[in-house]
Design a protein around this motif. Sequence first.
Motif, mmCIF file in Angstrom:
data_model
loop_
_atom_site.group_PDB
_atom_site.id
_atom_site.type_symbol
_atom_site.label_atom_id
_atom_site.label_comp_id
_atom_site.label_asym_id
_atom_site.label_seq_id
_atom_site.Cartn_x
_atom_site.Cartn_y
_atom_site.Cartn_z
ATOM 1 N N ARG A 1 1.851 14.921 4.621
ATOM 2 C CA ARG A 1 2.009 15.048 6.064
ATOM 3 C C ARG A 1 3.282 14.391 6.559
ATOM 4 O O ARG A 1 3.936 14.882 7.475
ATOM 5 N N ALA A 2 3.638 13.241 5.950
ATOM 6 C CA ALA A 2 4.760 12.465 6.467
ATOM 7 C C ALA A 2 5.401 11.657 5.349
ATOM 8 O O ALA A 2 4.725 11.196 4.420
ATOM 9 N N THR A 3 6.696 11.476 5.443
ATOM 10 C CA THR A 3 7.418 10.670 4.455
ATOM 11 C C THR A 3 6.904 9.239 4.423
ATOM 12 O O THR A 3 6.820 8.613 3.365
ATOM 13 N N THR A 4 6.520 8.711 5.591
ATOM 14 C CA THR A 4 6.075 7.319 5.642
ATOM 15 C C THR A 4 4.802 7.088 4.828
ATOM 16 O O THR A 4 4.487 5.933 4.492
ATOM 17 N N GLU A 5 4.042 8.151 4.503
ATOM 18 C CA GLU A 5 2.882 7.988 3.633
ATOM 19 C C GLU A 5 3.264 7.407 2.278
ATOM 20 O O GLU A 5 2.444 6.776 1.615
ATOM 21 N N LEU A 6 4.497 7.638 1.864
ATOM 22 C CA LEU A 6 4.945 7.256 0.519
ATOM 23 C C LEU A 6 5.591 5.873 0.473
ATOM 24 O O LEU A 6 6.012 5.425 -0.593
ATOM 25 N N TYR A 7 5.654 5.204 1.609
ATOM 26 C CA TYR A 7 6.329 3.907 1.676
ATOM 27 C C TYR A 7 5.366 2.839 2.200
ATOM 28 O O TYR A 7 4.414 3.144 2.926
ATOM 29 N N PRO A 8 5.612 1.572 1.839
ATOM 30 C CA PRO A 8 4.742 0.479 2.302
ATOM 31 C C PRO A 8 5.029 0.105 3.748
ATOM 32 O O PRO A 8 5.475 -1.004 4.064
#
Length: 412
Positions: free
Chosen positions: A301-308
Amino acid sequence: MVVGDSVWLSPGLSNTFCVATTAGRVVINTGMGFEAAHHKRLFDEVAPIPTRYILLTQGHVDHVGGVHHFRDPGTELIAQANNPACQADDARIHRFRVKRSMPYWADAVNKADRFIKSQPPGTAVPAQSTPVPDRLFDDRYEFTLGDTRFELLSVPGGETIDSTVVWLADSRIAFVGNVFSALFGHVPNLVTLRADRLRFALPFVAAVDRVIALDAETLCVGHGLPIHGADVVRSELERLRDGVQWLHDAVVSGMNEGRTVYELMREIELPPELSLGEGYGKLSWDVRAIWEGYAGWFHARATTELYPIEPTAAASDLVDLAGGPSAVVARAGAHLAAGDALRAVALLETVLAAAPDHRDALTHFGAAHRMLIEQHEHDPPGGFANFWLVGWLRHQIAATERRLHELEAQAP
């Protein structure tokens, strides 16, 4: 409570059962450590004979906690082969789970404390067992004690990986513990807010099928009263099985069609003929559990899902751009006035992430949660208010009120 000929139930945080035979008694589940002595006293009154076997339907603490209270010389403890792993899971995240459980089980903890304090002076605080089974079995184990034959069946699709059904074929009584979750006839709890491993729909369906095949006359569950009558037992089990199978298939179909998990959580409903209560499990949560059981936590859904980075990481920027906390609280108040408590909560969570002590935000936050409870309890899905949802909402209200009182006490 009499369940059947030479079979008794002692209710507690979970049910404990006693089966008397001509060669001794068999205890099925033992409750928590603090209540096991009470169960034992009741069973000693109706069946004052040695405990030859203790059988566990699962390794959770409210089933194994009283084992040592029931042990006599020569007592054999039998459980499914995954029982040690299940108990190890409980021990491994014990502190984490206790903290996560308090919003829901505080009343039970207080009840336990009152029970302990009500005992005669000098009574030691009962210990909680962490038992090591004497015998483990994989799929099936059978034994005969006196005039009674016992059969233990593995049903790993139940609440735990060591879920077990104890079957008395001659009297057609099945002791199922929490195989079907804590409330029989309700949506199973495939994901728990208190923290546990994900559970899976298709193994659950297989577990229900295995119990259906027994053609039980009486179903003894882990919480609540036994269910009597072969026709009632079969029809309820078939509806439960078919409902969960239908739910699973609907989620998988939606995934393959490219629907988002949130769309499916909002839209999927069981057909009327498969309707199940949602007093413990919740349909929309099981939709997400099935989705993530297949696809994991990444929803693409979003790039931020992959970052802490937390979902509220940009809260301060967004609140500033919106004109400050008071402007966002005012918009949340408008949603609240229109009866849209959930949208109000979404805005207020953003404000409180940026300004955790904003009093108007806290006040509206508590009011929005009270409205969510009222709306849910007025027309709950399946006719039953959900234990976990209401518990969380009340917890949020209490935490908000505590913080408001603290701020008031700190005010000059």
